[in-house]
Scaffold this active site. Structure first.
Site, PDB file in Angstrom:
ATOM      1  N   HIS A  86      -7.792  -5.764   0.071  1.00 26.55           N
ATOM      2  CA  HIS A  86      -6.543  -5.063   0.344  1.00 26.55           C
ATOM      3  C   HIS A  86      -5.927  -5.561   1.656  1.00 26.55           C
ATOM      4  O   HIS A  86      -6.624  -5.751   2.645  1.00 26.55           O
ATOM      5  CB  HIS A  86      -6.838  -3.567   0.448  1.00 26.55           C
ATOM      6  CG  HIS A  86      -5.638  -2.688   0.507  1.00 26.55           C
ATOM      7  ND1 HIS A  86      -4.813  -2.485  -0.573  1.00 26.55           N
ATOM      8  CD2 HIS A  86      -5.124  -1.932   1.519  1.00 26.55           C
ATOM      9  CE1 HIS A  86      -3.849  -1.640  -0.237  1.00 26.55           C
ATOM     10  NE2 HIS A  86      -4.018  -1.290   1.027  1.00 26.55           N
TER      11      HIS A  86
ATOM     12  N   GLU B  59      -9.317  -5.687  -4.157  1.00 21.45           N
ATOM     13  CA  GLU B  59      -8.761  -4.691  -3.241  1.00 21.45           C
ATOM     14  C   GLU B  59      -9.856  -3.857  -2.580  1.00 21.45           C
ATOM     15  O   GLU B  59      -9.827  -3.578  -1.382  1.00 21.45           O
ATOM     16  CB  GLU B  59      -7.811  -3.764  -4.007  1.00 21.45           C
ATOM     17  CG  GLU B  59      -6.580  -4.421  -4.581  1.00 21.45           C
ATOM     18  CD  GLU B  59      -5.437  -4.480  -3.593  1.00 21.45           C
ATOM     19  OE1 GLU B  59      -5.562  -3.926  -2.480  1.00 21.45           O
ATOM     20  OE2 GLU B  59      -4.402  -5.094  -3.934  1.00 21.45           O
TER      21      GLU B  59
ATOM     22  N   SER C  67       0.834  -1.188   0.000  1.00 23.58           N
ATOM     23  CA  SER C  67       0.000   0.000   0.000  1.00 23.58           C
ATOM     24  C   SER C  67       0.880   1.253   0.000  1.00 23.58           C
ATOM     25  O   SER C  67       1.674   1.446  -0.911  1.00 23.58           O
ATOM     26  CB  SER C  67      -0.954  -0.037   1.193  1.00 23.58           C
ATOM     27  OG  SER C  67      -1.992   0.900   1.061  1.00 23.58           O
TER      28      SER C  67
END
Length: 501
Positions: free
Chosen positions: A424, A298, A185
Site C-alpha cells: 500500500h 497492499e 487510500s
C-alpha cells in the site's frame, strides 16, 4: 523570482523556480475553529494587498502514525488554525489553459497532509498539468458524527476546495473545464463519495482512485467512535459537548481509541457516512472517466513491519476466516493457488481482493454500457463479441457523446525495503515522479523507467482521458505496472475474484 496570481479573495505571491511556479498555503475556507468548529466550511474573508503564498500552511490536527509505520509514512505537523488551505504548482510561462489535477491525500481520514514532500507537484507542472493539493479536516473534527453538526465535514472541505479550483484556477494557468481529482487510500475513498455527491456535481470531469474503493457506512455505525470518545470523556456525544474539551486531550483520546486500527485488521475509526445530503443512499454509477487500481500486495504495509505476516499461523488464519465469514471454497481456492505460502500471505491476499481489487472490479463492471458484457460469474464471457479483436463496439450516447470510460491498473513492482513488496502507498512516488522522497517505502534504487511510464499515464489521463491502454470491457484489461516490463493483462486472477460473489 516572485510571481503574483489573483483569486476572488485577493492576490497571492508565489515563486518561480526552474520554470515552475508554486504557491503554498492559500486558504480556500475560513479556519474551522471558534464559531466555525464542527460546522460546514465557511468562506474566506477577502484580504487587501498581496498575501504571501511561499510556505505550506497549517496542517489539520492529528497525531503521527504509531511505530513502526511512523518510519515508513512520515507526517508533517505545521501548527496554526488556517488548516483549510491548498497548494498550486503550475508551468511558469503563459500559454493555453492547462489541465488540472487535484490531489487528495490519504491517511485513514485521521492522518496526512498536502505538505508531504512526496506530494510535490513539480513534475506534473513540468509536464503541462497544474497540480493542486489540498488539506481537509481529519478525525473527529472532520468525520465525527454528531446530532448537532453537519455530517462528512471533511468531505465538505474537499468540495469547498474544488469550488475554489473552479472559481480561481484560471488565474494560475489552469483550465476549470478539465479538472481531474486524484487520491490514494482514504483520498480515493473520498473521491468515490464525491463521484456520487450532488454537492460536487460539475466540479471535476475525471477521477483517479488509487487503492481506495467506494466505502460508506450508516450514521449509526459512523457515530460509534464519537460515542466511545464521549463515554471516556464523560461528556455528551454532541458537537457542543466536544467543543468544551481541551484540544490536546481530544487528540490524545482519539489516538488511544483508533490509532491502532488499520484497513486489513479493522477496528474503530472514522468513515464517510450516508447522510442523503452530501452522500446519497442509492447513487447511480459515476458518469465521468475513471482510472482505478491498487497495488498487488497492499496488505504487506500492515503485515510486514509489525511482524504480523509471520505471527499468523494456521489456527489464526482459520479464526480470521470465521470472523470475516469467508466461505470455505474461497479459502481452499487461495490455498491451492499458493501451496507454499505462509498463512499470513494467504490471509493478506484474500484481504486485498475482498477490500480493494474486488470492489474496484465491480465498480468498473457497473459502468459498462451493456452490463451483460462482463458478468464476473462467467469465466468465458459468452456475451462478448466472438469476432477477433474483442468486445462489441459501444454505441455513442444520444447526441453523439461517448459513454464514460474506465481504466484499471495494478502496481506490481516489489520494494526490497523490509520485504514490503508491492505494498500500500508504494506507487505514489512513481505517480508523482518523485522517487527521491519515496525512499522510505521504495528504497534508494527504485526504477526511474517505471516512474516515467506511470507518471506519463497519469499525465495522459488528466490531459485527454486516455492513460494509454484499452478501456475496461468484456475482456477485463488491466495495465500491470512493473519493472522491467509494463504490460496489459486480460482478466488477471479472475477465478479468485469470482469466488467472492
Amino acid at each position: 523570482m516572485d510571481i503574483i496570481a489573483t483569486t476572488l479573495q485577493g492576490k497571492v505571491r508565489g515563486r518561480v523556480e526552474e520554470g515552475i511556479a508554486s504557491y503554498r498555503g492559500i486558504p480556500y475556507a475560513a479556519a474551522p475553529f471558534g464559531g466555525h468548529r464542527f460546522r460546514a466550511p465557511a468562506p474566506v474573508e477577502p484580504w487587501d494587498g498581496i498575501r504571501d503564498a511561499l510556505e505550506f500552511g497549517p496542517t489539520a490536527p492529528q497525531r503521527p502514525y504509531r511505530p513502526p509505520l511512523d518510519r515508513l509514512i512520515p507526517d508533517v505537523d505545521i501548527p496554526g488554525e488556517e488548516c483549510l488551505n491548498l497548494n498550486v504548482w503550475a508551468p511558469g510561462t503563459a500559454g493555453e489553459p492547462r489541465p488540472v489535477l487535484v490531489w487528495i491525500h490519504g491517511g485513514s481520514l485521521r492522518n496526512g497532509s498536502a505538505a508531504l514532500p512526496l506530494y510535490d507537484g513539480r513534475a506534473f507542472a513540468r509536464d503541462g498539468v497544474v497540480l493542486v493539493s489540498i488539506n481537509y479536516r481529519l478525525g473527529v473534527e472532520g468525520f465525527g458524527v454528531f446530532p448537532d453538526a453537519p455530517d462528512n465535514r471533511g468531505l465538505l472541505d474537499q468540495i469547498a476546495a474544488l469550488t475554489w479550483v473552479r472559481d480561481n484556477i484560471a488565474g494560475f494557468g489552469g483550465d476549470p473545464g478539465r479538472v481531474t481529482v486524484c487520491g490514494e487510500s482514504a483520498g480515493a475513498i473520498s473521491i468515490a463519495a464525491l463521484l456520487t455527491s450532488p454537492r460536487a456535481a460539475g466540479l471535476f470531469h475525471r477521477a483517479i482512485l488509487q487503492s481506495g474503493p467506494p466505502h460508506t457506512v450508516t450514521r449509526d455505525k459512523g457515530a460509534r467512535t464519537v460515542r466511545a470518545m464521549a463515554k471516556a470523556l464523560r461528556v455528551p456525544a454532541t458537537a457542543e459537548g466536544f467543543a468544551g474539551v481541551d484540544h490536546v486531550r481530544l487528540l490524545d483520546l482519539q489516538d488511544e481509541l483508533v490509532g491502532g486500527a488499520d484497513p486489513v485488521g479493522g477496528g474503530p475509526g472514522f468513515h464517510i457516512v450516508v447522510d442523503d445530503d452530501v452522500v446519497p443512499a442509492d447513487p447511480p454509477p459515476p458518469s465521468v472517466d475513471l482510472l482505478l487500481g491498487c497495488n498487488r500486495e497492499e496488505y504487506r504495509l500492515w503485515f510486514v513491519p509489525n511482524g504480523a505476516l509471520d505471527r499468523v499461523n494456521r489456527l489464526t488464519l482459520r479464526l480470521a476466516l470465521l470472523k470475516f465469514r469467508v466461505p470455505g471454497r474461497v479459502a481452499r481456492l487461495y490455498r491451492a493457488g499458493r501451496p507454499d505460502a505462509k498463512p499470513g500471505v494467504i490471509l493478506g491476499e484474500m484481504a486485498t481482493d475482498l477490500l480493494l481489487r474486488g470492489p474496484l472490479n465491480r465498480l468498473a463492471d457497473s459502468r459498462l454500457a451493456d452490463p451483460r458484457l462482463a458478468d464476473p460469474r462467467s469465466g468465458d464471457f459468452r456475451l462478448a463479441d466472438s469476432r477477433p479483436g474483442g468486445s462489441r463496439p459501444v454505441d455513442p450516447l444520444p447526441g453523439g457523446s461517448r459513454p464514460a470510460r474506465t481504466y484499471l491498473y495494478e502496481f506490481a513492482w516489489r520494494s526490497p525495503v523490509l520485504g514490503l513488496g508491492a505494498c500500500h502507498a508504494l506507487e505514489i512516488g512513481f505517480v508523482f515522479d518523485n522517487l527521491r522522497h519515496g525512499e522510505a517505502l521504495a528504497g534508494p534504487d527504485a526504477p526511474q523507467p517505471l516512474a516515467d511510464v506511470m507518471h506519463r499515464a497519469w499525465i495522459g489521463f488528466a490531459t485527454s482521458g486516455d492513460p494509454g491502454w484499452t478501456a475496461w470491457d468484456a475482456r477485463r484489461p488491466v495495465r500491470v505496472f512493473d519493472h522491467p516490463g509494463t504490460s496489459t493483462v486480460l482478466a488477471p486472477r479472475q477465478e479468485e475474484l469470482r469466488a467472492w460473489l
